[in-house]
Design a protein around this motif. Sequence first.
Motif, PDB file in Angstrom:
ATOM      1  N   UNK A   1       0.842  -1.204   0.000  1.00 43.42           N
ATOM      2  CA  UNK A   1       0.000   0.000   0.000  1.00 43.42           C
ATOM      3  C   UNK A   1       0.878   1.256   0.000  1.00 43.42           C
ATOM      4  N   UNK A   2       1.955   1.205   0.767  1.00 45.24           N
ATOM      5  CA  UNK A   2       2.884   2.337   0.804  1.00 45.24           C
ATOM      6  C   UNK A   2       3.505   2.572  -0.579  1.00 45.24           C
ATOM      7  N   UNK A   3       3.869   1.468  -1.252  1.00 47.63           N
ATOM      8  CA  UNK A   3       4.449   1.577  -2.595  1.00 47.63           C
ATOM      9  C   UNK A   3       3.439   2.239  -3.537  1.00 47.63           C
ATOM     10  N   UNK A   4       2.179   1.807  -3.435  1.00 49.42           N
ATOM     11  CA  UNK A   4       1.144   2.362  -4.315  1.00 49.42           C
ATOM     12  C   UNK A   4       0.986   3.867  -4.077  1.00 49.42           C
TER      13      UNK A   4
ATOM     14  N   UNK B   1       3.209   5.840  -3.206  1.00 49.79           N
ATOM     15  CA  UNK B   1       4.368   6.532  -3.785  1.00 49.79           C
ATOM     16  C   UNK B   1       4.446   6.374  -5.309  1.00 49.79           C
ATOM     17  N   UNK B   2       3.476   5.660  -5.883  1.00 51.58           N
ATOM     18  CA  UNK B   2       3.465   5.472  -7.341  1.00 51.58           C
ATOM     19  C   UNK B   2       4.532   4.501  -7.815  1.00 51.58           C
TER      20      UNK B   2
ATOM     21  N   UNK C   1       5.977   0.234  -8.036  1.00 49.21           N
ATOM     22  CA  UNK C   1       5.636  -1.182  -7.874  1.00 49.21           C
ATOM     23  C   UNK C   1       6.203  -1.638  -6.531  1.00 49.21           C
ATOM     24  N   UNK C   2       5.551  -2.621  -5.887  1.00 52.31           N
ATOM     25  CA  UNK C   2       6.035  -3.055  -4.567  1.00 52.31           C
ATOM     26  C   UNK C   2       7.496  -3.495  -4.569  1.00 52.31           C
ATOM     27  N   UNK C   3       7.937  -4.200  -5.616  1.00 52.73           N
ATOM     28  CA  UNK C   3       9.332  -4.673  -5.618  1.00 52.73           C
ATOM     29  C   UNK C   3      10.309  -3.513  -5.855  1.00 52.73           C
ATOM     30  N   UNK C   4       9.861  -2.491  -6.583  1.00 52.99           N
ATOM     31  CA  UNK C   4      10.718  -1.302  -6.764  1.00 52.99           C
ATOM     32  C   UNK C   4      10.893  -0.585  -5.424  1.00 52.99           C
TER      33      UNK C   4
END
Length: 478
Positions: free
Chosen positions: A408-411, A413-414, A416-419
């Motif tokens: 959710x945090x990755x989203x 920040x725009x 992908x979760x692995x990025x």
Amino acid sequence: MKLDNCLTAENINQKLLNIQYAVRGPILQRALQIEREIQKGVPKPFERVVRANIGDSHALGQKPITFIRQVLALAAFPELADSADVPADVRQRVQEILGDCTKGSVGAYSPSAGLSIVRTRVAQYIEARDGVPASPDDVYLGSGASDVIKAVLTMLVEDVDGKPPAVMVPIPQYPLFSGTLSELGLHQANYYLDEEHEWALQASELERCWRQASEDCTVRALVVINPGNPTGQVLTRQNMEEIVRFAYEHNVFLMADEVYQENIVSKPFYSFKKVMHEMGAPYAGMPLGSFVTCSKGWAAECGLRAGFAELARLAPAVRAAFSTARAVMQCPSVLGQCILDCVMKRPAPGEPSHPQFAAELGDIQRVLAERTETAYDTFNSIPGYFCNPIDGSMFAYPRVDIPEAAQAEAERLGMAPDEFYCLRLLEETGVCVVPGTGFGQLPGTFHFRTTILHPRDEFQHMMDSIRSFHLNFLEKYS
Ligand SMILES: Cc1ncc(COP(=O)(O)O)c(C=O)c1O
């Protein structure tokens, strides 16, 4: 006309805007920035950046093979031949190569497919490897494998039966393929490797991919990377036979990227050429492209750019067109061709350079065997990590469970979760790896690719950093 309008993002080849190459992407750019910050004294929770983003053995400290560098030095400056330090077999080798160079100079263009002596040695290497005849006429040298792979893909840029061309590519894949397909405007048809079965290639998945792509496109070629990058698996012979049958039945050109064939720890390597030959008619008569490079294997001379394609059983008109297209580029680096010559014909027992060569080769093979084992054991001991056995290549591609709160945090920040995961790993530990989105992965799964050939202490430091980072990450987001 206004001067600033002649080249804009709107009026250049739009296909260039779609190219992505994560191996040198945003995470590496941030790593380079962090290195500059450290130099300026900006405090960080670590002392140095550990680069693990690219398969470049010399950049990780592997020593060049002495025989290769002696041949290069003497080929570039033949006056050194008088030195007592030059072994007789180096002198002999350079004499043979320069004898095939115009006016005995590596500074002269070679034929565009490469020097005849080097192409002959390539054919001899293939024959010895496979026990199957090979012809120098089928061998095209290039400035690295990327060069010849792109040249071959360029042949496929043509609509067939009124449909645009597509190329089947494994997922995960090495982004030379996705990047070049984007540049050339070829459709990429993804087939997924089976992570649950040691990254095997399932024939049913090839069929699914082909059927889906064929709705809108004509599938022209099937790319297979064996040993795999980033996945590190070596395909079983049975699997290879299924692939050959599939290519035959669907009339697609098989492109075998076999650049890691000399980077295998324990399993046998079978080339597609050998497998096709041994399957007999009609498979033994199929066209085939196979690619090898000096950037990998034990030479690992990435910066000097040398490799080759063996294009077997091409129709004469296709061969002529391909040769003409290559001629436009003049020729691959002649110094690179000298390296390829050394790789194709290594110092033999009894020759003066052999003892040192054998010792250097042994060290390189030991490092690969040790690191693949350490990477496999370490990753599988971290909670939420899974890593298949690494048969070869120079990478590990572990799967990582990323908690929902981190996703959710990755989203937010725009990213992908692995990025997001790889960026946090870099910011907190200095370890620079490449997120799985750069290679492709089954939706909902997350990976990263790391190179594994660092010196032992550096590698252990990296493994320890990844472990403690992950445990903190879990604590923060679970
Ligand atoms: C699978 C694979 N194919 C091809 C290449 C191209 O290598 P080069 O152009 O350096 O020969 C690489 C480089 O990493 C690779 O991993």
